[in-house]
Design a protein around this motif. Structure first.
Motif, mmCIF file in Angstrom:
data_model
loop_
_atom_site.group_PDB
_atom_site.id
_atom_site.type_symbol
_atom_site.label_atom_id
_atom_site.label_comp_id
_atom_site.label_asym_id
_atom_site.label_seq_id
_atom_site.Cartn_x
_atom_site.Cartn_y
_atom_site.Cartn_z
ATOM 1 N N VAL A 1 -13.982 -7.615 -2.051
ATOM 2 C CA VAL A 1 -13.553 -6.997 -0.852
ATOM 3 C C VAL A 1 -14.492 -5.936 -0.217
ATOM 4 O O VAL A 1 -14.887 -5.148 -0.974
ATOM 5 N N LYS B 1 -2.114 -9.002 -3.516
ATOM 6 C CA LYS B 1 -2.325 -10.265 -2.929
ATOM 7 C C LYS B 1 -1.797 -11.331 -3.937
ATOM 8 O O LYS B 1 -2.088 -11.074 -4.944
ATOM 9 N N GLU C 1 -4.581 -4.953 -1.464
ATOM 10 C CA GLU C 1 -5.338 -5.976 -2.148
ATOM 11 C C GLU C 1 -4.938 -6.198 -3.326
ATOM 12 O O GLU C 1 -4.750 -7.541 -3.976
ATOM 13 N N THR D 1 -10.829 -7.364 -9.422
ATOM 14 C CA THR D 1 -11.145 -7.230 -7.872
ATOM 15 C C THR D 1 -12.496 -6.262 -7.739
ATOM 16 O O THR D 1 -12.275 -5.019 -8.397
#
Ligand code: ADP
Ligand code: 5GP
Length: 206
Positions: free
Chosen positions: A115, A185, A182, A3
């Motif tokens: 993000v 998720k 996050e 991420t």
């Protein structure tokens, strides 16, 4: 799955302080060391906060398509090298980028799952106090940074999260929570879920 966390803020908002706490306190994060043509400030060491290179080298690297994103900020180039992402992917780490709004917009187009987090000081007055307290900049530079901040904060709408850095401990915990939330998720943990589900289907004899 890596991420990408993109963090932006007007100068003096507390971004370096918060990012450094985040890196120290949350596991499996890699900080992306940007390339820049600006000169090192104070005790900055090449390869730590930045890789310092000359303008012609930066332009040659642009021509070769080496940057995931780059922008000109305050008259200098800054860019994120592709290798930062490859390295994080190979090591199974998430990647933290401290980049400006132009770079954030470019990267969000390229990596829609990235993000984005915008950090704000609670008011102009407090931002000014923090810039003065940091005592790194002259009066003139502080005035310019405040004028830049007034413009930069208009871009907060481009970001997924907006973190008001009021009380440092609380802001740090909130930033860490964003990263941790996050990470759970569903789309990001499919690979982790499958083996767990497998253990149940074996028990069912499916
Ligand atoms: P930036 O990286 O956004 O330019 P810094 O992290 O250097 O900002 O922070 C600017 C100044 O404000 C520093 O002196 C820092 O110690 C101080 N600071 C950061 N966050 C807070 C906070 N929540 N409360 C009080 N002072 C803060
Ligand atoms: P400074 O020179 O004060 O370290 O950084 C100036 C600005 O450049 C900050 O807003 C910082 O977030 C931004 N910046 C640093 N690295 C990058 C980068 O790789 N790409 C982009 N687009 N901005 C960067």
């Amino acid at each position: 799955m890596t991420t990408v966390f993109i963090i932006s803020a007007p100068s003096g908002s507390g971004k370096s302080t918060l990012v450094s706490r985040l890196m120290n306190e949350v596991e499996n994060l890699t900080f992306s060391v940007s390339y820049t043509t600006r000169k090192p400030r104070g005790a900055e060491i090449d390869g730590e906060a930045y890789r310092f290179i000359e303008r012609d080298e930066f332009e040659a690297r642009i021509a070769k398509g080496e940057f995931l994103e780059y922008a000109e900020v305050f008259g200098n180039y800054y860019g994120t090298h592709q290798s930062a992402l490859h390295l994080a992917e190979n090591e199974g780490q998430d990647l933290v980028l401290d980049i400006d709004v132009q770079g954030a917009a470019q990267l969000k187009k390229r990596i829609p799952d990235a993000v984005t987090i915008f950090i704000l000081a609670p008011s102009r007055e407090i931002l000014e106090q923090r810039l003065r307290y940091r005592s790194q900049d002259s009066d003139e530079v502080i005035r310019r940074r405040l004028a830049d901040a007034a413009r930069e904060i208009q871009d907060y709408r481009l970001y997924d999260y907006v973190l008001v850095n009021e009380e440092l401990e609380l802001a740090t915990e909130t930033l860490k929570s964003v990263v941790r939330a996050e990470r759970v998720k569903r789309v990001r943990i499919e690979e982790k879920i499958r083996p767990i589900l497998d253990t149940f289907s074996q028990a069912l004899g499916v």
